[in-house]
Design a protein around this motif. Sequence first.
Motif, short mmCIF file in Angstrom:
data_model
loop_
_atom_site.label_atom_id
_atom_site.label_comp_id
_atom_site.label_asym_id
_atom_site.label_seq_id
_atom_site.Cartn_x
_atom_site.Cartn_y
_atom_site.Cartn_z
N LEU A 1 62.29 42.30 59.20
CA LEU A 1 63.13 41.19 58.76
C LEU A 1 62.69 40.67 57.41
O LEU A 1 63.51 40.33 56.55
N SER A 2 61.38 40.63 57.20
CA SER A 2 60.84 40.19 55.92
C SER A 2 61.26 41.14 54.80
O SER A 2 61.64 40.72 53.71
N ALA A 3 61.19 42.45 55.07
CA ALA A 3 61.57 43.44 54.08
C ALA A 3 63.05 43.33 53.72
O ALA A 3 63.44 43.59 52.57
N CYS A 4 63.85 42.92 54.68
CA CYS A 4 65.29 42.77 54.44
C CYS A 4 65.61 41.44 53.74
O CYS A 4 66.70 41.29 53.18
N THR B 1 81.33 42.73 56.83
CA THR B 1 81.21 41.51 57.64
C THR B 1 79.80 40.95 57.67
O THR B 1 79.60 39.74 57.61
N PHE B 2 78.78 41.82 57.76
CA PHE B 2 77.43 41.36 58.06
C PHE B 2 76.49 41.45 56.86
O PHE B 2 76.57 42.37 56.05
N ASP B 3 75.58 40.46 56.80
CA ASP B 3 74.51 40.50 55.80
C ASP B 3 73.42 41.48 56.22
O ASP B 3 72.65 41.94 55.37
N GLY C 1 74.22 44.22 51.73
CA GLY C 1 73.70 43.98 53.07
C GLY C 1 72.60 44.98 53.40
O GLY C 1 72.52 46.06 52.81
N ARG C 2 71.76 44.62 54.36
CA ARG C 2 70.57 45.43 54.62
C ARG C 2 70.43 45.85 56.08
O ARG C 2 70.76 45.10 56.98
N LEU C 3 69.92 47.04 56.24
CA LEU C 3 69.68 47.63 57.56
C LEU C 3 68.19 47.71 57.82
O LEU C 3 67.43 48.23 57.01
N PHE C 4 67.78 47.18 58.97
CA PHE C 4 66.39 47.31 59.45
C PHE C 4 66.41 48.32 60.57
O PHE C 4 67.07 48.13 61.59
N LEU C 5 65.67 49.40 60.38
CA LEU C 5 65.69 50.52 61.30
C LEU C 5 64.26 50.90 61.67
O LEU C 5 63.39 51.01 60.81
N SER C 6 63.99 51.09 62.96
CA SER C 6 62.71 51.65 63.40
C SER C 6 63.00 52.67 64.49
O SER C 6 63.92 52.50 65.29
N ASP C 7 62.21 53.77 64.49
CA ASP C 7 62.50 54.81 65.47
C ASP C 7 61.42 55.89 65.44
O ASP C 7 60.45 55.82 64.68
N LEU C 8 61.63 56.90 66.28
CA LEU C 8 60.71 58.03 66.41
C LEU C 8 60.99 59.08 65.35
O LEU C 8 62.14 59.29 64.97
N TYR C 9 59.94 59.77 64.89
CA TYR C 9 60.15 60.85 63.94
C TYR C 9 59.17 61.99 64.19
O TYR C 9 58.15 61.82 64.86
N PHE D 1 58.39 55.12 62.72
CA PHE D 1 58.59 54.62 61.36
C PHE D 1 59.39 53.34 61.36
O PHE D 1 60.15 53.04 62.28
N LEU D 2 59.21 52.59 60.30
CA LEU D 2 59.99 51.40 60.02
C LEU D 2 60.65 51.60 58.66
O LEU D 2 60.02 52.09 57.73
N MET D 3 61.91 51.24 58.58
CA MET D 3 62.64 51.43 57.32
C MET D 3 63.58 50.27 57.08
O MET D 3 64.17 49.71 58.00
N ALA D 4 63.69 49.88 55.81
CA ALA D 4 64.69 48.90 55.38
C ALA D 4 65.52 49.55 54.29
O ALA D 4 64.98 50.21 53.39
N ALA D 5 66.84 49.42 54.40
CA ALA D 5 67.75 50.03 53.43
C ALA D 5 68.85 49.04 53.07
O ALA D 5 69.20 48.17 53.87
N GLU D 6 69.39 49.22 51.88
CA GLU D 6 70.42 48.32 51.37
C GLU D 6 71.70 49.09 51.08
O GLU D 6 71.68 50.20 50.58
N LYS D 7 72.84 48.47 51.40
CA LYS D 7 74.14 49.04 51.05
C LYS D 7 74.39 48.77 49.57
O LYS D 7 74.54 47.63 49.16
N GLU D 8 74.43 49.83 48.78
CA GLU D 8 74.58 49.66 47.34
C GLU D 8 76.02 49.27 47.00
O GLU D 8 76.96 49.57 47.73
#
Length: 229
Positions: free
Chosen positions: A14-17, A84-86, A115-123, A222-229
Amino acid sequence: MLRPGGFAMTDRGLSACGFAPGDKVLEIGCGEGETLEHMEKVYGLDLTAVDIDLSMVSKAKERGLAAEIRYGDGEFLEGFLSNTFDGVVMECVLSLIHKPQEALHEVWCVLKHGGRLFLSDLYHRDPSARDMEALARRAAADAVRPHEYGDCESDEDVRMVDFFYDGRFYLDPLKRYMRSLGYRILLEEDRTKDLQEYAAEKAMDGEQLCGGFRRPGRTGYFLMAAEKE
């Protein structure tokens, strides 16, 4: 629900986003609502949540939160308008969705620009180039395979992608696909230690993890933060 790292990892994402109080955030796969409650009470976010398990939706609603909680599948977000979403939060959920490529596109659509996506998952840790090349060839062949009658009415026609196999993601192809959709990667962190500690705690309790964690030596988190350009 698989949640390595607990709220410490949630807070990091959340902080990264950079979400601010009042931002509209969608959580996909809210489970019983633990993270939802944390985000509402600690961060003051304007929350919406979906889960494909009706029993989880009921349990999340029992928390009495202000968040709108409904049945829904991250692969199909037609119930929400575009832009719709931030933010969108997906904690160890994308790997459970039949068509993760569709989910990533749906998320891109409902996010506002910036807007930003916070994603965590297995890799896959230390994947072999041979395995990745083989998967890429199979995915390329699958992409041009003709549709058969009934494909559109069922989940049977699940096409392979080059970034996901055996319940885990290949990170480089995943990031390449996300960039092709229009995401900009803001943060990527290895959180395998959190997964290992989580698994050890579950083992002490006599529980076993399923899915992509069947091969713990080759499975990372992994943890990832990404932004919609």
